[in-house]
Write a protein that holds these residues in place. Structure first.
Motif, PDB file in Angstrom:
ATOM      1  N   SER A   1      38.871  41.264  82.121  1.00 17.40           N
ATOM      2  CA  SER A   1      37.626  40.741  82.084  1.00 17.40           C
ATOM      3  C   SER A   1      36.758  41.632  80.987  1.00 17.40           C
ATOM      4  O   SER A   1      35.679  41.132  80.492  1.00 17.40           O
ATOM      5  CB  SER A   1      37.070  40.764  83.435  1.00 17.40           C
ATOM      6  OG  SER A   1      36.813  42.032  83.864  1.00 17.40           O
TER       7      SER A   1
ATOM      8  N   GLU B   1      31.958  43.588  86.762  1.00 16.26           N
ATOM      9  CA  GLU B   1      32.651  42.728  87.755  1.00 16.26           C
ATOM     10  C   GLU B   1      31.778  42.209  88.862  1.00 16.26           C
ATOM     11  O   GLU B   1      31.886  41.274  89.298  1.00 16.26           O
ATOM     12  CB  GLU B   1      33.919  43.817  88.142  1.00 16.26           C
ATOM     13  CG  GLU B   1      34.951  43.532  87.082  1.00 16.26           C
ATOM     14  CD  GLU B   1      36.042  44.317  87.885  1.00 16.26           C
ATOM     15  OE1 GLU B   1      36.166  44.199  89.140  1.00 16.26           O
ATOM     16  OE2 GLU B   1      36.822  44.888  87.159  1.00 16.26           O
TER      17      GLU B   1
ATOM     18  N   HIS C   1      30.004  39.248  87.234  1.00 17.38           N
ATOM     19  CA  HIS C   1      31.049  38.378  86.663  1.00 17.38           C
ATOM     20  C   HIS C   1      30.207  36.837  86.379  1.00 17.38           C
ATOM     21  O   HIS C   1      29.768  36.447  87.390  1.00 17.38           O
ATOM     22  CB  HIS C   1      32.381  38.346  87.184  1.00 17.38           C
ATOM     23  CG  HIS C   1      33.240  37.439  86.696  1.00 17.38           C
ATOM     24  ND1 HIS C   1      34.023  37.761  85.672  1.00 17.38           N
ATOM     25  CD2 HIS C   1      33.322  36.090  86.700  1.00 17.38           C
ATOM     26  CE1 HIS C   1      34.879  36.591  85.167  1.00 17.38           C
ATOM     27  NE2 HIS C   1      34.402  35.456  86.183  1.00 17.38           N
TER      28      HIS C   1
END
Ligand SMILES: [Zn+2]
Length: 62
Positions: A4, A18, A21
C-alpha cells in the motif's frame, strides 16, 4: 507486506496511512467525501439537448 505504500494519497499525493486507507489522513478522507457530495449536487439537470448540440456548427461533421 507494505504494498500500500507504493501508492500515494489520491488527494494530496502524500504517503498514505494504513489507518486512513487509502488516504493519508482523516482530512483527505473528508475531502474526498465532500468532493463526491459536491459532484452530485453540482449536476444541474439533464445534459444539453442533442438536437441543440447538433444544430450548432462545431466543424466536426463532414
Ligand atoms: Zn492526503
Amino acid at each position: 507486506m507494505s504494498t500500500s505504500a507504493s501508492k500515494p494519497c489520491p488527494i494530496c499525493r502524500k504517503p498514505r496511512s494504513e489507518q486512513f486507507h487509502p488516504f493519508c489522513s482523516q482530512r483527505c478522507k473528508d475531502r474526498d467525501l465532500a468532493r463526491w457530495f459536491s459532484d452530485s449536487y453540482a449536476v444541474p439537470g439533464p445534459p444539453a439537448d442533442p438536437e441543440v448540440v447538433a444544430s450548432n456548427d462545431w466543424g466536426e461533421q463532414d
